[in-house]
Design a protein around this motif. Structure first.
Motif, PDB file in Angstrom:
ATOM      1  N   ALA A 122      -0.446  16.362  69.502  1.00  8.02           N
ATOM      2  CA  ALA A 122      -0.006  15.564  68.361  1.00  8.02           C
ATOM      3  C   ALA A 122       1.418  15.921  67.971  1.00  8.02           C
ATOM      4  O   ALA A 122       1.883  17.051  68.168  1.00  8.02           O
ATOM      5  N   ALA A 123       2.128  14.959  67.392  1.00  4.48           N
ATOM      6  CA  ALA A 123       3.435  15.247  66.820  1.00  4.48           C
ATOM      7  C   ALA A 123       3.256  16.183  65.627  1.00  4.48           C
ATOM      8  O   ALA A 123       2.329  16.023  64.831  1.00  4.48           O
ATOM      9  N   HIS A 124       4.148  17.153  65.505  1.00  6.98           N
ATOM     10  CA  HIS A 124       4.028  18.205  64.492  1.00  6.98           C
ATOM     11  C   HIS A 124       5.111  18.003  63.433  1.00  6.98           C
ATOM     12  O   HIS A 124       6.301  18.098  63.725  1.00  6.98           O
ATOM     13  N   VAL A 125       4.689  17.721  62.200  1.00  9.50           N
ATOM     14  CA  VAL A 125       5.604  17.490  61.090  1.00  9.50           C
ATOM     15  C   VAL A 125       5.339  18.539  60.010  1.00  9.50           C
ATOM     16  O   VAL A 125       4.196  18.703  59.579  1.00  9.50           O
ATOM     17  N   ILE A 126       6.375  19.249  59.585  1.00  6.61           N
ATOM     18  CA  ILE A 126       6.261  20.249  58.522  1.00  6.61           C
ATOM     19  C   ILE A 126       7.009  19.755  57.297  1.00  6.61           C
ATOM     20  O   ILE A 126       8.198  19.416  57.377  1.00  6.61           O
ATOM     21  N   TRP A 127       6.325  19.704  56.165  1.00  3.36           N
ATOM     22  CA  TRP A 127       6.927  19.285  54.893  1.00  3.36           C
ATOM     23  C   TRP A 127       7.248  20.559  54.112  1.00  3.36           C
ATOM     24  O   TRP A 127       6.372  21.182  53.519  1.00  3.36           O
ATOM     25  N   VAL A 128       8.503  20.959  54.103  1.00  5.33           N
ATOM     26  CA  VAL A 128       8.929  22.234  53.531  1.00  5.33           C
ATOM     27  C   VAL A 128       9.008  22.124  52.011  1.00  5.33           C
ATOM     28  O   VAL A 128       9.824  21.379  51.477  1.00  5.33           O
ATOM     29  N   GLN A 129       8.167  22.911  51.336  1.00  3.18           N
ATOM     30  CA  GLN A 129       8.123  22.916  49.874  1.00  3.18           C
ATOM     31  C   GLN A 129       8.836  24.118  49.266  1.00  3.18           C
ATOM     32  O   GLN A 129       9.255  24.073  48.111  1.00  3.18           O
ATOM     33  N   ASP A 130       8.953  25.197  50.010  1.00  2.00           N
ATOM     34  CA  ASP A 130       9.620  26.424  49.552  1.00  2.00           C
ATOM     35  C   ASP A 130      10.506  26.946  50.669  1.00  2.00           C
ATOM     36  O   ASP A 130      10.116  26.897  51.847  1.00  2.00           O
ATOM     37  N   LEU A 131      11.664  27.469  50.295  1.00  2.07           N
ATOM     38  CA  LEU A 131      12.577  28.023  51.287  1.00  2.07           C
ATOM     39  C   LEU A 131      12.204  29.468  51.590  1.00  2.07           C
ATOM     40  O   LEU A 131      12.069  30.289  50.684  1.00  2.07           O
ATOM     41  N   TRP A 132      12.078  29.756  52.869  1.00  2.00           N
ATOM     42  CA  TRP A 132      11.882  31.137  53.319  1.00  2.00           C
ATOM     43  C   TRP A 132      13.078  31.544  54.148  1.00  2.00           C
ATOM     44  O   TRP A 132      13.601  30.704  54.915  1.00  2.00           O
ATOM     45  N   PRO A 133      13.605  32.759  53.983  1.00  2.00           N
ATOM     46  CA  PRO A 133      13.072  33.878  53.180  1.00  2.00           C
ATOM     47  C   PRO A 133      13.560  33.880  51.728  1.00  2.00           C
ATOM     48  O   PRO A 133      13.263  34.821  50.999  1.00  2.00           O
ATOM     49  N   GLU A 134      14.303  32.853  51.314  1.00  2.00           N
ATOM     50  CA  GLU A 134      14.894  32.872  49.970  1.00  2.00           C
ATOM     51  C   GLU A 134      13.851  33.063  48.867  1.00  2.00           C
ATOM     52  O   GLU A 134      14.084  33.796  47.901  1.00  2.00           O
ATOM     53  N   SER A 135      12.691  32.392  48.998  1.00  3.98           N
ATOM     54  CA  SER A 135      11.697  32.486  47.939  1.00  3.98           C
ATOM     55  C   SER A 135      11.138  33.899  47.816  1.00  3.98           C
ATOM     56  O   SER A 135      10.829  34.362  46.711  1.00  3.98           O
ATOM     57  N   LEU A 136      11.020  34.600  48.941  1.00  2.00           N
ATOM     58  CA  LEU A 136      10.555  35.990  48.890  1.00  2.00           C
ATOM     59  C   LEU A 136      11.563  36.886  48.191  1.00  2.00           C
ATOM     60  O   LEU A 136      11.199  37.767  47.399  1.00  2.00           O
ATOM     61  N   GLU A 137      12.836  36.645  48.476  1.00  2.00           N
ATOM     62  CA  GLU A 137      13.881  37.467  47.871  1.00  2.00           C
ATOM     63  C   GLU A 137      14.022  37.181  46.379  1.00  2.00           C
ATOM     64  O   GLU A 137      14.152  38.102  45.562  1.00  2.00           O
ATOM     65  N   GLU A 138      13.977  35.904  46.004  1.00  2.68           N
ATOM     66  CA  GLU A 138      14.168  35.529  44.601  1.00  2.68           C
ATOM     67  C   GLU A 138      13.054  36.060  43.714  1.00  2.68           C
ATOM     68  O   GLU A 138      13.291  36.444  42.573  1.00  2.68           O
TER      69      GLU A 138
END
Length: 432
Positions: free
Chosen positions: A152-168
Motif C-alpha cells: 500500500a501507499a504509505h502516507v504520514i500526517w505529521v502532527q508534532d515535530l520530532w525531535p523539536e517536541s521532545l526538546e521543547e
C-alpha cells in the motif's frame, strides 16, 4: 482540485477525480472511544466514499487506565457503531503519565502493531496506509511495515515535530540523544510515499530531516462540526454561572502556558469575568493547588467532559481561549482546537505566536496576544468583555465563515483523498 507537492528535486502536482473506491487503513495508537481528531477524519473519509479500517491500541487516554470493556492484553477486531472495523493490539497503559510508563505505552503499540497488526488484517488488502502521527513519530514504523507487506501507499500526517517536541517539553535534553532521534525520524519519513504537514510552518522542518525524495504537502486538521452544530444549553451537566465566561477546552499540559492563564486571571478586577478550564492533563493537580494557593475565585477547574457535551459548553461560553508556551517549535503549530473554536461561533482569545495567531487574525475571529504575555491576556479579556455585543458577534460570524472556507471536514476529506491518489500514483520503489 490541484495540489503542489514540495520536493526540491521535483515539484509535482496531482489532481483530477477518480471513481475508484479507495481502501484505507488508518494507523493511530489512539482512537474512538478516546477523543482525537482522527475520529472525525475517518467519518469524513467514509462519507466521501472510502472503505476505511483502523489499527489502534487499547483505549486508555487520558486517565491512563484501560477503558471499561477492553483489556490491556486484548487482541482482536471490533465493529464501530458507524459500521467499520477497528483492529486492536495490546498496549501497556499510560498509567499516571510518568516517563517510563509513557515510553512503554508508545513502544508497546509500535512493536505489537507492527507484529500483530498484519495478523489481524491478514485477509485484507489496502490501497493506502495512513498514519496519524501525533507523538511519537515511531507510529510511522507501523505504517512502513504495512507498506512492505501489503504494497500500500504509505502516507504520514505529521502532527508534532520530532525531535523539536521532545526538546521543547524537556523530555529529552541530551544533544546526542536528540541527534539520534532526528536520524530515526528521518529514517521513518523516508519510508513514506507522502508526508502531510498539519501546519505550513512544519514543511521546511520536515524537509530538512526527510531529504529531497519524499513529497510534502500541507493538510490542516479539520474542525469537528458535530461538536458545534445545533449547540444548545441542553445536554451538559456543566452549567456555567452568569457572567463573562472565557472557556479553555482541551489538554491541560506543559505546553499550554497555564501559568500565563493564572497570572492573567490574578490581574483581572472585574468580578464578571471568569476563566473556565474544561479538560484534564498532566497539570490538572498543579492547577487545583495553584488556584487554591492563589485564592483565585475567578478561575473554575471544571474537569473533563465527553465530546458530545462540548456543544452545550461552547454555547454557554462568552469567549474561547487557546494558549501555548513561547517556543520556536510551538510557533509553527496549529492547535487542533482552533478549527472547532472557529466553528463554535464565539470570539477567540489566542495567547500564542506564529501560524496559529495568523489564522485568528486572518479570520478576524478574535484577539491575539503574544505567547506568555499574562498582562496582555488580562487586558484582552477585559477589552473583549467591554466591547459592544455586535462587535463580538461579528468576530464569531467571521470565525464560522473562515472555518467553512478552510477547515470544514468534508472539503478537507476530499483533499485528503486527492493526496492519497497522488501517493498511489507516485509510489516510489521500496526504501528498505
Amino acid at each position: 482540485m490541484n495540489f503542489t507537492y514540495r520536493t526540491p528535486a521535483d515539484h509535482q502536482t496531482a489532481g483530477g477525480a477518480s471513481s475508484e473506491r479507495l481502501r484505507v487503513l488508518v494507523v493511530s495508537q489512539h482512537f474512538w472511544p478516546e477523543s482525537f481528531r482522527i475520529n472525525e477524519v475517518v467519518e469524513s473519509l467514509r462519507s466521501e466514499g472510502c472503505d476505511v479500517e483502523v489499527l489502534a491500541g487499547q483505549p486508555n487516554y487520558p486517565q491512563g487506565r484501560i477503558f471499561e470493556g477492553y483489556s490491556a492484553f486484548g487482541l482482536g477486531t471490533e465493529m464501530h457503531p458507524s459500521g467499520y472495523l477497528i483492529h486492536r493490539v495490546p498496549v501497556v497503559p499510560r498509567g499516571d503519565g510518568g516517563g517510563t510508563r509513557r515510553i512503554w505505552n508508545y513502544f508497546s503499540f509500535v512493536i505489537l502493531g507492527g507484529l500483530l497488526g498484519p495478523y489481524l488484517t491478514r485477509s485484507k488488502q489496502y490501497d493506502v496506509v495512513f498514519v496519524y502521527a501525533i507523538s511519537p513519530i515511531l507510529q510511522g514504523l507501523v505504517g512502513a511495515v504495512f507498506r512492505r507487506i501489503k504494497g500500500a501507499a504509505h502516507v504520514i500526517w505529521v502532527q508534532d515535530l520530532w525531535p523539536e517536541s521532545l526538546e521543547e517539553t524537556g523530555f529529552v535534553k541530551n544533544r546526542w540523544a536528540l541527534a539520534a532521534v532526528a536520524r530515526l525520524t528521518g529514517f521513518i519519513y523516508r519510508r513514506a510515499d507522502l508526508l502531510l504537514a498539519q501546519s505550513r510552518g512544519f514543511i521546511g522542518k520536515i524537509q530538512a530531516i526527510s531529504g529531497d525524495d519524499v513529497p510534502i504537502a500541507y493538510h490542516p486538521n479539520p474542525g469537528d462540526r458535530s461538536l458545534v452544530e445545533s449547540a444548545t444549553y441542553e445536554g451538559s451537566s456543566l452549567k456555567l454561572p452568569a457572567g463573562f465566561n472565557v472557556v479553555f477546552a482541551g489538554n491541560l499540559g506543559t505546553a499550554q502556558a497555564l501559568e500565563t492563564v493564572l497570572d492573567a486571571a490574578s490581574r483581572i478586577q472585574d468580578p464578571e469575568i471568569r476563566v473556565v478550564l474544561v479538560g484534564s492533563g498532566s497539570r490538572s493537580e498543579w492547577l487545583r493547588k495553584q488556584i487554591e494557593r492563589r485564592r483565585l475565585t475567578n478561575v473554575m477547574l471544571a474537569g473533563r467532559f465527553p465530546s458530545e457535551m462540548m456543544p452545550s459548553i461552547f454555547a454557554q461560553s462568552s469567549a474561547l481561549l487557546v494558549t501555548l508556551n513561547r517556543s520556536a517549535a510551538l510557533g509553527l503549530t496549529i492547535p487542533s482546537k482552533i478549527p472547532t473554536y472557529l466553528a463554535a461561533g464565539r470570539p477567540i482569545l489566542a495567547c500564542l505566536d506564529g501560524e496559529a495567531a495568523e489564522i485568528i487574525r486572518d479570520a478576524n475571529a478574535g484577539i491575539t496576544i503574544p505567547a506568555e504575555d499574562s498582562i496582555g491576556l488580562a487586558e484582552a479579556m477585559v477589552r473583549l468583555k467591554n466591547m459592544p455585543q455586535q462587535a463580538r458577534e461579528c468576530m464569531a460570524t467571521a470565525g464560522q465563515e473562515y472555518f467553512n472556507s478552510h477547515f470544514a471536514p468534508s472539503p478537507l476529506a476530499r483533499e485528503l483523498i486527492a493526496h492519497f491518489r497522488h501517493a498511489r500514483s507516485n509510489q516510489a520503489r521500496s526504501r528498505w
